[in-house]
Design a protein around this motif. Structure first.
Motif, PDB file in Angstrom:
ATOM      1  N   ASN A 123      42.389  38.604  40.750  1.00 18.18           N
ATOM      2  CA  ASN A 123      42.150  40.042  40.901  1.00 18.18           C
ATOM      3  C   ASN A 123      43.181  40.886  40.168  1.00 18.18           C
ATOM      4  OD1 ASN A 123      39.920  41.199  42.002  1.00 18.18           O
ATOM      5  ND2 ASN A 123      40.799  41.533  44.019  1.00 18.18           N
ATOM      6  N   GLU A 124      43.708  40.355  39.076  1.00 16.32           N
ATOM      7  CA  GLU A 124      44.658  41.080  38.226  1.00 16.32           C
ATOM      8  C   GLU A 124      45.908  41.502  38.987  1.00 16.32           C
ATOM      9  OE1 GLU A 124      42.792  44.149  35.909  1.00 16.32           O
ATOM     10  OE2 GLU A 124      40.901  43.057  35.787  1.00 16.32           O
ATOM     11  N   GLN A 125      46.279  40.737  40.014  1.00 13.43           N
ATOM     12  CA  GLN A 125      47.417  41.089  40.855  1.00 13.43           C
ATOM     13  C   GLN A 125      48.725  40.544  40.279  1.00 13.43           C
ATOM     14  OE1 GLN A 125      47.092  43.100  43.775  1.00 13.43           O
ATOM     15  NE2 GLN A 125      45.123  43.345  42.732  1.00 13.43           N
ATOM     16  N   SER A 126      49.825  41.195  40.646  1.00 13.03           N
ATOM     17  CA  SER A 126      51.161  40.725  40.299  1.00 13.03           C
ATOM     18  C   SER A 126      51.623  39.723  41.357  1.00 13.03           C
ATOM     19  CB  SER A 126      52.140  41.895  40.234  1.00 13.03           C
ATOM     20  OG  SER A 126      51.803  42.761  39.179  1.00 13.03           O
ATOM     21  N   PRO A 127      52.528  38.796  40.986  1.00 10.27           N
ATOM     22  CA  PRO A 127      53.153  38.641  39.661  1.00 10.27           C
ATOM     23  C   PRO A 127      52.338  37.800  38.674  1.00 10.27           C
ATOM     24  CG  PRO A 127      54.097  37.083  41.187  1.00 10.27           C
ATOM     25  CD  PRO A 127      53.119  37.894  41.989  1.00 10.27           C
ATOM     26  N   MET A 128      51.144  37.326  39.109  1.00  9.28           N
ATOM     27  CA  MET A 128      50.386  36.410  38.249  1.00  9.28           C
ATOM     28  C   MET A 128      50.008  37.054  36.919  1.00  9.28           C
ATOM     29  SD  MET A 128      49.908  36.042  41.659  1.00  9.28           S
ATOM     30  CE  MET A 128      48.452  37.009  42.068  1.00  9.28           C
ATOM     31  N   VAL A 129      49.667  38.359  36.961  1.00 12.28           N
ATOM     32  CA  VAL A 129      49.107  39.015  35.794  1.00 12.28           C
ATOM     33  C   VAL A 129      50.101  39.099  34.631  1.00 12.28           C
ATOM     34  CG1 VAL A 129      49.744  41.385  36.412  1.00 12.28           C
ATOM     35  CG2 VAL A 129      47.632  40.951  35.122  1.00 12.28           C
ATOM     36  N   SER A 130      51.417  39.055  34.935  1.00 12.50           N
ATOM     37  CA  SER A 130      52.415  39.174  33.870  1.00 12.50           C
ATOM     38  C   SER A 130      53.350  37.970  33.813  1.00 12.50           C
ATOM     39  CB  SER A 130      53.229  40.456  34.064  1.00 12.50           C
ATOM     40  OG  SER A 130      53.873  40.460  35.324  1.00 12.50           O
ATOM     41  N   ASP A 131      52.929  36.858  34.383  1.00 13.02           N
ATOM     42  CA  ASP A 131      53.752  35.636  34.373  1.00 13.02           C
ATOM     43  C   ASP A 131      53.670  34.998  32.989  1.00 13.02           C
ATOM     44  OD1 ASP A 131      54.884  33.098  34.681  1.00 13.02           O
ATOM     45  OD2 ASP A 131      54.229  32.950  36.772  1.00 13.02           O
ATOM     46  N   ILE A 132      54.750  35.065  32.237  1.00 12.77           N
ATOM     47  CA  ILE A 132      54.732  34.670  30.826  1.00 12.77           C
ATOM     48  C   ILE A 132      54.496  33.182  30.619  1.00 12.77           C
ATOM     49  CG2 ILE A 132      57.213  34.188  30.537  1.00 12.77           C
ATOM     50  CD1 ILE A 132      56.961  35.897  27.890  1.00 12.77           C
ATOM     51  N   HIS A 133      54.689  32.378  31.666  1.00 16.66           N
ATOM     52  CA  HIS A 133      54.441  30.942  31.515  1.00 16.66           C
ATOM     53  C   HIS A 133      52.962  30.630  31.296  1.00 16.66           C
ATOM     54  CE1 HIS A 133      58.476  29.453  32.156  1.00 16.66           C
ATOM     55  NE2 HIS A 133      58.600  30.197  33.248  1.00 16.66           N
ATOM     56  N   HIS A 134      52.055  31.525  31.745  1.00 16.30           N
ATOM     57  CA  HIS A 134      50.632  31.254  31.526  1.00 16.30           C
ATOM     58  C   HIS A 134      49.914  32.399  30.820  1.00 16.30           C
ATOM     59  CE1 HIS A 134      47.900  33.542  34.379  1.00 16.30           C
ATOM     60  NE2 HIS A 134      49.083  33.976  34.752  1.00 16.30           N
ATOM     61  N   VAL A 135      50.653  33.442  30.416  1.00 12.78           N
ATOM     62  CA  VAL A 135      50.054  34.554  29.681  1.00 12.78           C
ATOM     63  C   VAL A 135      50.618  34.533  28.266  1.00 12.78           C
ATOM     64  CG1 VAL A 135      49.552  37.012  29.637  1.00 12.78           C
ATOM     65  CG2 VAL A 135      49.960  35.875  31.824  1.00 12.78           C
ATOM     66  N   ILE A 136      49.798  34.177  27.301  1.00 13.53           N
ATOM     67  CA  ILE A 136      50.270  33.917  25.944  1.00 13.53           C
ATOM     68  C   ILE A 136      49.644  34.903  24.960  1.00 13.53           C
ATOM     69  CG2 ILE A 136      50.595  31.464  26.459  1.00 13.53           C
ATOM     70  CD1 ILE A 136      47.982  30.925  24.904  1.00 13.53           C
ATOM     71  N   PRO A 137      50.278  35.133  23.809  1.00 10.79           N
ATOM     72  CA  PRO A 137      49.636  35.982  22.797  1.00 10.79           C
ATOM     73  C   PRO A 137      48.448  35.264  22.174  1.00 10.79           C
ATOM     74  CG  PRO A 137      51.661  35.038  21.925  1.00 10.79           C
ATOM     75  CD  PRO A 137      51.602  34.656  23.371  1.00 10.79           C
ATOM     76  N   SER A 138      47.400  36.025  21.897  1.00 12.13           N
ATOM     77  CA  SER A 138      46.177  35.417  21.364  1.00 12.13           C
ATOM     78  C   SER A 138      45.420  36.427  20.531  1.00 12.13           C
ATOM     79  CB  SER A 138      45.282  34.931  22.506  1.00 12.13           C
ATOM     80  OG  SER A 138      43.958  34.697  22.066  1.00 12.13           O
TER      81      SER A 138
END
Length: 606
Positions: A120-135
């Motif tokens: 649901n686009e919630q923090s801290p998951m939404v900005s956790d850099i370990h799984h959010v990569i540039p694409s």
């Protein structure tokens, strides 16, 4: 190309190692299995200092810069990088951030390896850099919220060879996304980190990759994919180690499976397969029949690990799957008896014995099927270029649309989540259309009612047209988040004369993204005043083969009754044909209807 930078990478590693304390993992020493996993959750949660979503772009300068392949300082994008060749395009940090895009190379954005719709686009998951990569934005769009896996039959291939298509991974037959081998391990370890970091929440989240538990976390088939990519395809390398140190410096925690790859096996490598099926659901009941639907309810099944969903069968044929103990069977025919059973499924795919059978007959109040309004165009374009068109070929103007509504179900939700009601005084002239578009859409000049809620759909969201709160037409499949029309325009074929509560892609012609030339009008080769059924013929009759042909170019509903009056077959004509191979030799009554007219014919099967 990596060996050219070995000395440089070693120096960077020696400098960056101090960022992760030497005793960072001490409390996990000697632990194995899920006990180890839970302790790692404590470790990577303590010290995690969540950053803003916008800050990721700045952090990518240290975590995702190409100092390893072309060594040119550009953004390291797993979906566009060619490790052994020149990249088709590159991005400079801070420039060309999405934004709108039409094709590869337009811009880059932030790709959630675990789709953000899951949490649901919630923090801290939404900005956790370990799984959010540039694409790359376009490739990110093709991946959408699909599971990762091995592709057997691709329907899209990016410039570096990443692919989308039908799964070749054993245990899953849907659509998957497959990165190139060089980055498969990186993605696998990022998702394994995600399972550890959010262990206390993940059991409540729903996705094909997940099994609904907090221990194993992943579905059996997907865990096999992750372990294969981790062990066999792409072990930890220097760029991943450097990236892990930079990520620690950015948000205060590390990915333990980069620092200790052996812990993957210690946690998940020796799992005993679950072969125990759930108990059968009990007390299945059917109620509230309408012309096109029947409500179902049952008592929950039990399992040694956990029940995750239920399969509903109609007349002994699988119909759909739900995660609740209540549901509604839709798309049924009026005045027809249906028999229902239910089975339970666990995370390992074990299926229970069938429940008790219940039967119910739908009503015949004139609301199901037949000539009525229907969706005539669907535009799922780039960004907010989204629109729906509804056509009226009923033979008269519908001056009051208050009985009609449009409903949206997002991301495989088994229930309708958004409802759109037409504004006061809305009407559709005979052979006219009504357009609902997003307020920022390019609607090609068509007159439209602008609505951002109902037009917030993506290519995997079901959309229903309702009359008196009864479903009469459907785009997509309710409860299924597999993409069916992503970044395309669909126009209803001109030979379709009535709505359909079962989505059939063959009723539509597909056009490229942002095509809206036809939006605002619709052509139909049939009308209510033409193609009367009075002179309709069927041939051959008597029939020895497997099909008969109906002399009509419109889709007709048919029912076949034996001489005792029992319904033995029903459906819709397919390209003017009806399958009769299931009929025994004998005399039958064939009833044909276009929703406005009805005739009966005697049919002889030899």
């Amino acid at each position: 190309m990596k060996h050219f930078y070995l000395l440089f990478l070693t120096l960077v590693t020696l400098t960056a190692t101090a960022q992760i304390p030497a005793n960072y993992y001490t409390s996990a020493d000697g632990l194995t299995g899920y006990e180890l996993k839970t302790q790692l959750k404590v470790i990577v949660t303590n010290g995690h200092n969540p950053q803003t979503y916008d800050a990721l772009y700045t952090a990518y300068v240290t975590t995702h810069t190409d100092n390893y392949y072309e060594n040119d300082g550009t953004v390291l994008d797993f979906y566009s990088e060619k490790p052994n060749d020149t990249d088709a395009y590159n991005y400079t940090h801070g420039n060309n951030q999405c934004g709108n895009y039409n094709s590869e190379g337009d811009c880059y954005n932030r790709e959630h390896l675990m789709p953000q719709s899951v949490f649901n686009e919630q923090s801290p998951m939404v900005s956790d850099i370990h799984h959010v990569i540039p694409s790359d934005g376009s490739v990110n769009g093709y991946r959408s919220n699909l599971p990762f896996g091995e592709v057997d039959i691709p329907d899209f291939t990016s410039t570096n060879g990443s692919r989308r298509g039908i799964s070749g991974s054993p245990g899953y037959a849907g659509i998957v996304f497959e990165p190139i081998d060089t980055f498969k391990g990186d993605i696998a370890r990022a998702l394994l980190y995600f399972a550890v970091r959010y262990e206390d929440q993940i059991a409540s989240w729903n996705h094909t990759m997940l099994n609904g538990t907090s221990d194993q976390v992943f579905s059996d088939w997907f865990l096999d994919v992750l372990l294969d990519w981790h062990y066999n395809i792409d072990p930890v390398d220097q760029q991943e180690i450097d990236r892990n140190h930079a990520a620690y410096n950015f948000q205060g925690n590390a990915n333990p499976f980069v620092d200790h790859p052996e812990w993957v096996n210690a946690i998940w490598g020796d799992l005993t397969p679950d072969t125990t099926a759930p108990t059968a659901p009990t007390n299945l009941a059917a109620s509230n029949p309408t012309d096109t639907s029947v409500d179902l309810s049952w008592n929950a099944a039990t399992d040694d690990v956990g029940v995750i969903s239920y399969n509903i069968y109609i007349d002994a044929t699988f119909a759909f799957n739900v995660s609740t103990t209540t549901s509604t069977a839709t798309g049924l025919s009026p005045d027809t008896n249906y028999c229902f059973t239910v089975t339970a499924l666990d995370a390992a795919g074990n299926e229970s014995a069938i429940s008790n059978e219940v039967c119910e007959t739908t009503t015949n109040n004139g609301t199901g099927g037949g000539v009525d309004l229907f969706f005539s165009e669907y535009m799922e374009g780039s960004s907010l270029n989204k629109a729906l068109e509804i056509a009226n070929f009923t033979g008269s103007t519908i001056s009051d649309l208050s009985a009609y509504s449009i409903k949206l179900s997002t991301n495989g939700n088994p229930s309708w989540t958004v409802t759109y009601t037409f504004p006061a005084n809305a009407q559709i002239a005979n052979e006219g259309v009504y357009v609902v578009a997003n307020g920022s859409a390019n609607i090609c000049g068509a007159t439209a009612d602008l609505n951002n809620d109902i037009t917030g759909f993506n290519g995997n969201d079901a959309i229903g047209l309702f009359k008196n709160d009864e479903l009469i037409d459907l785009i997509g499949v309710l409860g299924n988040d597999t993409p069916f029309a992503e970044n395309v325009t669909l126009v209803r074929n001109s030979n379709i004369s009535m709505p359909n509560t079962t989505f059939n892609i063959n009723e539509w012609t597909t056009y490229a993204t942002n095509t809206c030339d036809d939006l605002g009008s619709h052509t139909q080769t049939l009308s209510i005043k033409e193609n009367r059924l009075d002179n309709l013929t069927i041939y051959p009759n008597p029939v020895k083969g497997n099909t008969i042909t109906v002399s009509s170019n419109k889709t007709l509903h048919f029912e076949v009754y034996n001489i005792l009056g029992r319904l033995v077959s029903k459906g819709k004509t397919t390209n003017g044909t009806i399958a009769v191979q299931m009929l025994n030799s004998g005399v039958y009554i064939l009833k044909l209807s276009d929703g406005n007219q009805q005739i009966t014919k005697k049919l002889i099967k030899k």
